[in-house]
Design a protein around this motif. Structure first.
Motif, PDB file in Angstrom:
ATOM      1  N   GLU A  14      -5.416   9.709  -4.297  1.00 35.91           N
ATOM      2  CA  GLU A  14      -5.130   8.279  -4.243  1.00 35.91           C
ATOM      3  C   GLU A  14      -4.081   7.979  -3.175  1.00 35.91           C
ATOM      4  N   ALA A  15      -3.054   8.832  -3.085  1.00 34.91           N
ATOM      5  CA  ALA A  15      -2.037   8.649  -2.045  1.00 34.91           C
ATOM      6  C   ALA A  15      -2.669   8.754  -0.663  1.00 34.91           C
ATOM      7  N   GLU A  16      -3.607   9.676  -0.522  1.00 34.05           N
ATOM      8  CA  GLU A  16      -4.319   9.859   0.742  1.00 34.05           C
ATOM      9  C   GLU A  16      -5.034   8.579   1.146  1.00 34.05           C
ATOM     10  N   ALA A  17      -5.791   8.000   0.209  1.00 36.19           N
ATOM     11  CA  ALA A  17      -6.554   6.790   0.524  1.00 36.19           C
ATOM     12  C   ALA A  17      -5.635   5.611   0.829  1.00 36.19           C
ATOM     13  N   LEU A  18      -4.577   5.463   0.061  1.00 38.63           N
ATOM     14  CA  LEU A  18      -3.650   4.349   0.279  1.00 38.63           C
ATOM     15  C   LEU A  18      -2.929   4.468   1.614  1.00 38.63           C
ATOM     16  N   SER A  19      -2.478   5.682   1.948  1.00 38.21           N
ATOM     17  CA  SER A  19      -1.793   5.884   3.224  1.00 38.21           C
ATOM     18  C   SER A  19      -2.734   5.651   4.393  1.00 38.21           C
ATOM     19  N   VAL A  22       9.187  10.128   1.719  1.00 36.04           N
ATOM     20  CA  VAL A  22       9.132  10.204   0.257  1.00 36.04           C
ATOM     21  C   VAL A  22       7.964  11.075  -0.181  1.00 36.04           C
ATOM     22  N   GLN A  23       6.785  10.848   0.418  1.00 37.35           N
ATOM     23  CA  GLN A  23       5.609  11.628   0.048  1.00 37.35           C
ATOM     24  C   GLN A  23       5.782  13.111   0.388  1.00 37.35           C
ATOM     25  N   ALA A  24       6.397  13.392   1.546  1.00 33.60           N
ATOM     26  CA  ALA A  24       6.602  14.779   1.958  1.00 33.60           C
ATOM     27  C   ALA A  24       7.534  15.506   0.993  1.00 33.60           C
ATOM     28  N   GLU A  25       8.616  14.847   0.599  1.00 41.95           N
ATOM     29  CA  GLU A  25       9.568  15.498  -0.294  1.00 41.95           C
ATOM     30  C   GLU A  25       8.966  15.719  -1.685  1.00 41.95           C
ATOM     31  N   LEU A  45       0.823  -1.200   0.000  1.00 48.23           N
ATOM     32  CA  LEU A  45       0.000   0.000   0.000  1.00 48.23           C
ATOM     33  C   LEU A  45       0.867   1.263   0.000  1.00 48.23           C
ATOM     34  N   LEU A  46       1.910   1.270   0.821  1.00 48.04           N
ATOM     35  CA  LEU A  46       2.765   2.449   0.906  1.00 48.04           C
ATOM     36  C   LEU A  46       3.567   2.651  -0.376  1.00 48.04           C
ATOM     37  N   ALA A  47       3.971   1.555  -0.993  1.00 53.05           N
ATOM     38  CA  ALA A  47       4.688   1.683  -2.264  1.00 53.05           C
ATOM     39  C   ALA A  47       3.796   2.332  -3.320  1.00 53.05           C
ATOM     40  N   LYS A  48       2.525   1.956  -3.329  1.00 46.68           N
ATOM     41  CA  LYS A  48       1.597   2.573  -4.276  1.00 46.68           C
ATOM     42  C   LYS A  48       1.383   4.048  -3.947  1.00 46.68           C
ATOM     43  N   ALA A  49       1.304   4.368  -2.645  1.00 48.50           N
ATOM     44  CA  ALA A  49       1.113   5.762  -2.245  1.00 48.50           C
ATOM     45  C   ALA A  49       2.284   6.629  -2.695  1.00 48.50           C
ATOM     46  N   GLU A  50       3.495   6.077  -2.634  1.00 46.98           N
ATOM     47  CA  GLU A  50       4.670   6.827  -3.056  1.00 46.98           C
ATOM     48  C   GLU A  50       4.706   7.012  -4.565  1.00 46.98           C
ATOM     49  N   ALA A  51       4.179   6.021  -5.289  1.00 45.25           N
ATOM     50  CA  ALA A  51       4.335   6.027  -6.746  1.00 45.25           C
ATOM     51  C   ALA A  51       3.271   6.838  -7.461  1.00 45.25           C
ATOM     52  N   THR A  52       2.092   6.988  -6.845  1.00 46.50           N
ATOM     53  CA  THR A  52       1.012   7.656  -7.565  1.00 46.50           C
ATOM     54  C   THR A  52       1.261   9.149  -7.696  1.00 46.50           C
ATOM     55  N   GLY A  53       0.773   9.711  -8.777  1.00 41.13           N
ATOM     56  CA  GLY A  53       0.874  11.157  -8.968  1.00 41.13           C
ATOM     57  C   GLY A  53      -0.381  11.895  -8.556  1.00 41.13           C
ATOM     58  N   ALA A 104       0.259  17.130   4.492  1.00 41.77           N
ATOM     59  CA  ALA A 104       0.028  16.079   5.483  1.00 41.77           C
ATOM     60  C   ALA A 104      -1.437  15.662   5.498  1.00 41.77           C
ATOM     61  N   ASP A 105      -2.341  16.616   5.301  1.00 40.87           N
ATOM     62  CA  ASP A 105      -3.758  16.273   5.235  1.00 40.87           C
ATOM     63  C   ASP A 105      -4.039  15.351   4.050  1.00 40.87           C
ATOM     64  N   ARG A 106      -3.317  15.562   2.964  1.00 38.02           N
ATOM     65  CA  ARG A 106      -3.518  14.682   1.817  1.00 38.02           C
ATOM     66  C   ARG A 106      -2.908  13.306   2.048  1.00 38.02           C
ATOM     67  N   ALA A 107      -1.793  13.255   2.784  1.00 35.28           N
ATOM     68  CA  ALA A 107      -1.092  11.977   2.967  1.00 35.28           C
ATOM     69  C   ALA A 107      -1.755  11.100   4.006  1.00 35.28           C
ATOM     70  N   GLN A 108      -2.352  11.684   5.046  1.00 40.12           N
ATOM     71  CA  GLN A 108      -2.926  10.891   6.131  1.00 40.12           C
ATOM     72  C   GLN A 108      -4.297  11.438   6.477  1.00 40.12           C
ATOM     73  N   VAL A 109      -5.318  10.571   6.474  1.00 35.14           N
ATOM     74  CA  VAL A 109      -6.664  10.998   6.825  1.00 35.14           C
ATOM     75  C   VAL A 109      -7.230  10.071   7.876  1.00 35.14           C
ATOM     76  N   GLY A 110      -8.480  10.358   8.291  1.00 30.47           N
ATOM     77  CA  GLY A 110      -9.124   9.555   9.328  1.00 30.47           C
ATOM     78  C   GLY A 110      -9.611   8.228   8.810  1.00 30.47           C
ATOM     79  N   ARG A 111     -10.525   7.643   9.561  1.00 32.38           N
ATOM     80  CA  ARG A 111     -11.004   6.293   9.274  1.00 32.38           C
ATOM     81  C   ARG A 111     -11.697   6.246   7.922  1.00 32.38           C
TER      82      ARG A 111
END
Length: 377
Positions: A170-175, A262-265, A158-166, A363-370
């Motif tokens: 999608e990164a938000e949901a995967l993370s 990776v996502q932050a950078e 899941l994290l590999a996909k989050a890093e790879a998507t543009g 950060a809001d895009r990378a990590q969300v609630g339930r």
């Protein structure tokens, strides 16, 4: 003259005298005696063995050599570590993974004997002066030989996909899926360990915190550790944080911190491009503020996901909350025994409002609630 005598004379001249003239004299001695090469390499393996006794691990040695010296020295220390490992005792899967992760055996550029001897002596000077670090012995044999679980493999994917998507959404949901799965996996492991004949004990690992902006990166790692039932202590001088926790949680912290970095950078690069398009030049303060805000906000969101997951599991299993509390006490006790004295550091260079705003948004895009339940995934 014996080869041992040549090496002894070179060491006496160079290792205990930091002057350049002493280094040149020692390198000349070694360059003039090819028969001393094997003994010189054997002494290097002894330095590596001594470093292990002082609490260092393979990744630590490579990291400090890369920070203090040059690529040629990194190749040399990697070769010494591999050579020493052939005669060493088994030290568990984390150690084995560090050996597998050593720099590639790329052919070193051709050089003369004097230059090679100089590089070897420079490396040995550094190894000789390494201080003692806190030992990181792993806990139980059960931890030492356990293969990666299906849950951790799913998290990694899941994290590999989050890093790879543009696509940020999608990164938000995967993370989010990855963090919730981590929290649920931690709960399952806690209950399993509590009911086992010999429950696991907390372990520890070191995670590199590399420049630039290492303060903000250390804050991010601390936030990830706290959200996953671990504690982190940053060693600024040597470029790493020591993370204390149970093995499953340590694995989660390593995976998530690396992915979030990776996502932050990536997000910071995009934010800087937008700033430049608006006529503003990028600045060090912008980047530092961006990463600091990202770390702060990501930590808040991670803790919220972990707490909701634990609360939901606790409602279904009355044993969970006492087990989690007991494990937290064990982690704190291990941390305090390893680090009886710690200090706090004020985060510097966080004064750019645009950087802070953009970091919070990222950060809001990378990590969300339930999100929806993960059962069946």
């Amino acid at each position: 003259m014996s080869t041992s005598s040549t090496v002894d004379r070179a060491f006496e001249a160079a290792l205990y005298d930091t002057a350049d003239t002493a280094l040149d004299t020692a390198a000349s001695l070694l360059a003039a005696d090819p028969a001393a090469d094997a003994e010189l390499a054997r002494r290097g393996e002894e330095f590596v063995t001594t470093a292990w006794r002082r609490g260092w691990q393979p990744a630590d040695l490579v990291r400090i050599v890369r920070r203090e010296l040059d690529d040629v020295h990194v190749r040399l220390v990697a070769a010494l570590i591999r050579a020493q490992a052939a005669h060493d005792r088994p030290r568990g899967p984390r150690w084995a993974a560090q050996l597998d992760g050593l720099p590639d055996r790329a052919a070193a550029p051709r050089t003369d004997r004097f230059s090679h001897a100089t590089a070897v002596l420079e490396l040995y000077r550094l190894l000789l002066r390494l201080p003692v670090l806190e030992p990181l012995e792993a806990g139980t044999p059960r931890q030492e030989h356990r293969p990666e679980s299906r849950a951790l493999a799913r998290i990694r994917a899941l994290l590999a996909k989050a890093e790879a998507t543009g696509y940020p959404q999608e990164a938000e949901a995967l993370s989010a899926k990855a963090q919730e799965l981590m929290a649920r996996h931690s709960v399952d492991e806690a209950l399993l360990s509590a009911h086992a004949p010999s429950p696991d004990a907390p372990g520890a690992c070191r995670i590199g915190v590399e420049p630039p902006y290492e303060q903000a990166k250390a804050v991010l790692l601390d936030a990830v550790a706290e959200a996953n039932h671990c504690r982190a202590v940053w060693n600024e001088a040597f470029g790493f944080s020591t993370v204390v926790g149970f093995e499953t949680d340590l694995e989660a912290v390593e995976l998530l911190y690396t992915s979030l970095l990776v996502q932050a950078e990536t997000a910071m690069t995009g934010a800087e491009a937008a700033q430049r398009a608006g006529g503003r030049r990028r600045t060090k303060t912008f980047r530092q503020s961006f990463l600091a805000a990202y770390a702060h906000r990501a930590g808040t969101r991670l803790r919220a996901v972990a707490e909701r997951t634990a609360a939901g599991a606790g409602a279904a299993d009355a044993d969970l909350l006492p087990v989690l509390a007991s494990r937290q006490v064990a982690v704190t006790d291990r941390l305090e025994r390893m680090f009886p004295e710690t200090t706090t550091t004020r985060l510097r260079g966080v004064g750019d409002a645009a950087g802070w705003t953009e970091g919070t948004r990222a950060a809001d895009r990378a990590q969300v609630g339930r999100r929806r339940p993960l059962s069946g995934q």
